[in-house]
Every structure is written in structure tokens, then in C-alpha cells.
Scaffold this motif. Sequence first.
Motif, PDB file in Angstrom:
ATOM      1  N   UNK A 115      22.812 -14.419  41.984  1.00 36.90           N
ATOM      2  CA  UNK A 115      22.971 -15.863  41.771  1.00 36.90           C
ATOM      3  C   UNK A 115      22.437 -16.281  40.404  1.00 36.90           C
ATOM      4  N   UNK A 116      22.915 -17.406  39.940  1.00 41.84           N
ATOM      5  CA  UNK A 116      22.338 -17.992  38.730  1.00 41.84           C
ATOM      6  C   UNK A 116      20.976 -18.561  39.125  1.00 41.84           C
ATOM      7  N   UNK A 117      19.905 -18.209  38.429  1.00 39.43           N
ATOM      8  CA  UNK A 117      18.590 -18.692  38.860  1.00 39.43           C
ATOM      9  C   UNK A 117      18.426 -20.204  38.671  1.00 39.43           C
ATOM     10  N   UNK A 135      29.818 -11.216  37.195  1.00 36.99           N
ATOM     11  CA  UNK A 135      30.091 -11.203  38.637  1.00 36.99           C
ATOM     12  C   UNK A 135      29.087 -12.057  39.393  1.00 36.99           C
ATOM     13  N   UNK A 136      28.732 -13.190  38.830  1.00 38.71           N
ATOM     14  CA  UNK A 136      27.787 -14.082  39.504  1.00 38.71           C
ATOM     15  C   UNK A 136      28.389 -14.593  40.808  1.00 38.71           C
ATOM     16  N   UNK A 137      27.559 -14.686  41.825  1.00 35.59           N
ATOM     17  CA  UNK A 137      28.001 -15.143  43.142  1.00 35.59           C
ATOM     18  C   UNK A 137      27.176 -16.358  43.582  1.00 35.59           C
ATOM     19  N   UNK A 159      33.901 -15.782  37.164  1.00 38.46           N
ATOM     20  CA  UNK A 159      32.823 -15.216  37.968  1.00 38.46           C
ATOM     21  C   UNK A 159      33.267 -15.267  39.421  1.00 38.46           C
ATOM     22  N   UNK A 160      32.338 -15.106  40.355  1.00 32.65           N
ATOM     23  CA  UNK A 160      32.678 -15.208  41.778  1.00 32.65           C
ATOM     24  C   UNK A 160      31.827 -16.296  42.424  1.00 32.65           C
ATOM     25  N   UNK A 161      31.592 -17.362  41.677  1.00 40.81           N
ATOM     26  CA  UNK A 161      30.783 -18.464  42.188  1.00 40.81           C
ATOM     27  C   UNK A 161      31.523 -19.157  43.319  1.00 40.81           C
ATOM     28  N   UNK A 162      30.771 -19.596  44.327  1.00 45.08           N
ATOM     29  CA  UNK A 162      31.415 -20.253  45.467  1.00 45.08           C
ATOM     30  C   UNK A 162      30.630 -21.501  45.851  1.00 45.08           C
ATOM     31  N   UNK A 182      36.319 -22.407  35.396  1.00 47.93           N
ATOM     32  CA  UNK A 182      37.601 -21.767  35.679  1.00 47.93           C
ATOM     33  C   UNK A 182      37.464 -20.397  36.348  1.00 47.93           C
ATOM     34  N   UNK A 183      38.374 -20.107  37.246  1.00 47.44           N
ATOM     35  CA  UNK A 183      38.468 -18.791  37.892  1.00 47.44           C
ATOM     36  C   UNK A 183      37.185 -18.391  38.617  1.00 47.44           C
ATOM     37  N   UNK A 184      36.866 -19.195  39.641  1.00 48.00           N
ATOM     38  CA  UNK A 184      35.783 -18.889  40.563  1.00 48.00           C
ATOM     39  C   UNK A 184      36.299 -19.156  41.968  1.00 48.00           C
TER      40      UNK A 184
END
Length: 310
Positions: A115-117, A135-137, A159-162, A182-184
Motif C-alpha cells: 500500500x501507499x503509506x 504494483x501498488x494495491x 497500478x492496482x489501487x482499489x 488512470x488504469x487502476x
Amino acid sequence: METSFHSFSLKLLIVLNIFFTLSSSAPLTDFTTDRDALLAFKKAITADTSGALSKKWLTNTSICDWAGVSCGIKHQRVTALNLSNLALHGILSPHLGNLTFLQSLDVSSNNFTGVLPGELSKLLRLKHVNASSNNFIGEIPRGILTNMSALEEIVLNHNKLSGELPSDICNNTPKLKILFLRDNQIYGNIPTSMCKCREMEELSLSQNHFNGNIPTEIGNLSMLTILSIHDNHLQGNIPSSIFNISSLELIYLDHNSISGSIPMNLDNLVNLKELCLNTNNLTGEVPKQIGHLISLKYLSLFENILTGMI
Ligand SMILES: *[C@@H]1O[C@H](CO)[C@@H](O)[C@H](O)[C@H]1NC(C)=O
Ligand SMILES: *[C@@H]1O[C@H](CO)[C@@H](O)[C@H](O)[C@H]1NC(C)=O
Ligand SMILES: *[C@@H]1O[C@H](CO)[C@@H](O)[C@H](O)[C@H]1NC(C)=O
Ligand SMILES: *[C@@H]1O[C@H](CO)[C@@H](O)[C@H](O)[C@H]1NC(C)=O
Ligand SMILES: *[C@@H]1O[C@H](CO)[C@@H](O)[C@H](O)[C@H]1NC(C)=O
Ligand SMILES: *[C@@H]1O[C@H](CO)[C@@H](O)[C@H](O)[C@H]1NC(C)=O
Ligand SMILES: *[C@@H]1O[C@H](CO)[C@@H](O)[C@H](O)[C@H]1NC(C)=O
Ligand SMILES: *[C@@H]1O[C@H](CO)[C@@H](O)[C@H](O)[C@H]1NC(C)=O
Ligand SMILES: *[C@@H]1O[C@H](CO)[C@@H](O)[C@H](O)[C@H]1NC(C)=O
């Protein structure tokens, strides 16, 4: 004999150590907090195949000489960290939140995961963040999007942020000009609170899973030049308030499920270069005002249920 030799060499070592600490100005000007934070950051890197950190972040040199680290001239505190495109793997250490003077963070095009801290939101001077192409989630920590008074630009594309965006987004990010997600895999509504980012110029939420209506309040972003929300699951009408933003240059609403007719107040879009509305469920006549768009270079309306001529 041997003991006294040992004790002598130990004393010599201590003396030498003190001598070097005093004579080489580097470690003295480094703030321990910044050094500790960077070392904690390095520790969280699991693969560094290019040797960017293992070969160039030497503990016997000033952190201000480390690759990708920039310091302020006066106080020798870390002001920028640029570790873009170095094939780094690992997580982004929460200790980055201790780099109190950080203004710019670029970790784009690596292979960071996790994760992003949320600790980044403690950085009251942070203006620019680029963490794209990793590949941040997980969710974007709430504090980052709601409470960073200096933040001007945050780029998290590819990234793979949700998760959802916080409903009080932009509450205290008055300087935010660029928000690129864009593109998460972000879902939920586009929060109406977004209109509190009065200085927003470039907004991209495209290629996510946003649903619901496009909020009318977006029309209050009077400095917007790019509105890119294509490839989502957005529904409802195109709010005519958007076509009142005369600064807009690019509008991408394609590949959604937007219905209703195209608002007629297109005349205001004197700077519009590209308008993509294709692959939606728009109905009615193509407004003749489209012909008045003096700057328009690209128009796509296909895959709708529109009638009339241009
Ligand atoms: C960063 O600050 C926190 C809170 O003040 C502290 O617990 C932590 O040890 C610090 N990290 C480093 C690497 O100094
Ligand atoms: C720092 O240590 C490395 C080996 O770890 C050595 O090659 C280099 O010369 C040293 N640099 C300085 C400035 O002492
Ligand atoms: C970081 O470094 C790369 C490569 O040198 C450069 O293209 C990029 O603009 C830099 N990022 C920032 C924020 O200055
Ligand atoms: C962010 O980083 C990406 C990848 O390195 C780069 O292409 C892009 O220009 C950067 N964006 C901004 C706004 O700095
Ligand atoms: C990033 O790391 C993941 C897991 O370690 C791996 O599957 C993926 O191929 C890597 N991607 C790149 C671009 O190195
Ligand atoms: C906003 O950030 C400031 C400074 O970091 C902090 O003191 C405050 O508690 C935060 N407020 C909220 C609502 O998160
Ligand atoms: C949007 O702007 C109008 C006038 O420009 C103002 O009356 C309205 O309160 C604003 N709405 C929001 C939600 O900020
Ligand atoms: C758009 O602007 C016109 C003229 O400034 C105003 O009359 C109208 O109410 C605005 N429409 C919306 C939806 O904000
Ligand atoms: C348009 O609406 C029809 C019927 O409601 C639906 O089947 C179709 O998937 C929609 N197309 C798009 C692009 O949203």
C-alpha cells in the motif's frame, strides 16, 4: 601484552572515529532523522538489481550525495527523492513520512508493491508525487487526498489501487492541480467534494471501475484543461455544467454507459481540441453547435444512438 594491545587499538579506533566524524563534514550536516528514514526506505527494498541503492547509497558518504537524493542548500535536508525507473522491488517504507522537508517524490516505473503509506500525508511541504507504473494495491490513504495543504500533483497511473475515493476528497488540498489515477481498479462514485479542488487543471480517472453519475459539481472546476474519465461504468447524463468550463482542451468520456442527449451549450468550449463521447448510450440530435468549436481537431461520437448531421 595482548590485552593492552587490544585496549590500545580500541582507543586508537575511538580516537580515529571521533577524528573522522569531526573532520568529514558530511555525517555532521546530515540530519539523523533523514538518514534513518532513507535507510529504513532502503531496508524495505527487496531487489535492487541495478545496484542503484546498494552501490550508491554508501553509509560513509553524505545522504545528499546519494543517487536520486536532493537536499536543500541551506539546511542539507532532503527535499527531493527521484528513484524513477530503477527496477526496485519491495514496499514503500512508511518511514518516508519522516522526511519532513520533502517536496518531491518520484518512485515511478519500478516494481513497488503493497500500500501507499498513509504517513506521506504528514509531509506538509510535499508538492509532487509520482508513483505511477508500479504494483501498488489497496486504497489510496485518505489523508493523502483530503489533507495535504501543499500537494500540487499526484500521479498514480498504472497500478492496482482499489477501494473508493474518500467522500471528503479535496477538503484540504487547495493547491491540487493534477490528479492522475488512470488504469487502476478504483470503484464507487466520483465524489462531489472533488469540486473543492478549485485549482484543478488535469483530472484523469480513466480505466477504473467508477460508476454512478458524473457529478454536476465538476462544472465548478473552472481551471480544468483535461477531463479524462473514459473506460469506466459511468451512467446518467452529461452535466451541462461541464460544457461551461471554457478552459477545457480535452474531454474523454468514451466507453461508459452515459445516456441522454449531448448538452447544447458547447459554444463555451472555445479551447476544446478533442471531444470523445463514443461508445456510450447517448441519444437525440448531434447539437449543431459542434460546428462552432473553433479549436476542435478530434471528435468521436460513434457507437451511440445519435441522429442528425455535423
Ligand atoms: C519516524 O518517526 C516515527 C514517529 O516519530 C518513529 O517512530 C520512527 O522510528 C521514525 N523512523 C525512523 C526511521 O527514524
Ligand atoms: C566508502 O566505502 C566504500 C566501500 O564500502 C569505499 O569504496 C569508498 O571509497 C568509501 N568512500 C569514502 C568517501 O570514504
Ligand atoms: C526523475 O528522473 C527521471 C530520469 O532522470 C526524469 O525523467 C524525471 O523527470 C525526474 N522526476 C522528477 C519529478 O524530477
Ligand atoms: C510520472 O512518471 C511517469 C513514468 O516515469 C512519466 O512518464 C510521467 O511523465 C510522470 N508524470 C508526471 C506528471 O510527472
Ligand atoms: C514485479 O514483481 C512481480 C512479483 O514479484 C512480478 O510478478 C512482476 O513480473 C514484476 N514486474 C516487473 C515489471 O518487473
Ligand atoms: C490534517 O493534517 C494536519 C497536519 O498533518 C493534522 O494535524 C490534522 O490532524 C489533519 N486533519 C485531519 C482531519 O486529518
Ligand atoms: C459552484 O459554483 C457556483 C457559482 O460559481 C456556486 O454558487 C456553487 O455554490 C458552487 N458549488 C459548489 C458545490 O461548490
Ligand atoms: C452555464 O453558464 C451559463 C452562462 O454563464 C449559465 O447561465 C448557466 O446557468 C450555466 N450552467 C450550468 C449548468 O452551470
Ligand atoms: C446501452 O443500453 C443498452 C440497453 O439499455 C445496453 O444493453 C447497452 O449495454 C448499453 N450500452 C452501453 C455502451 O452502455
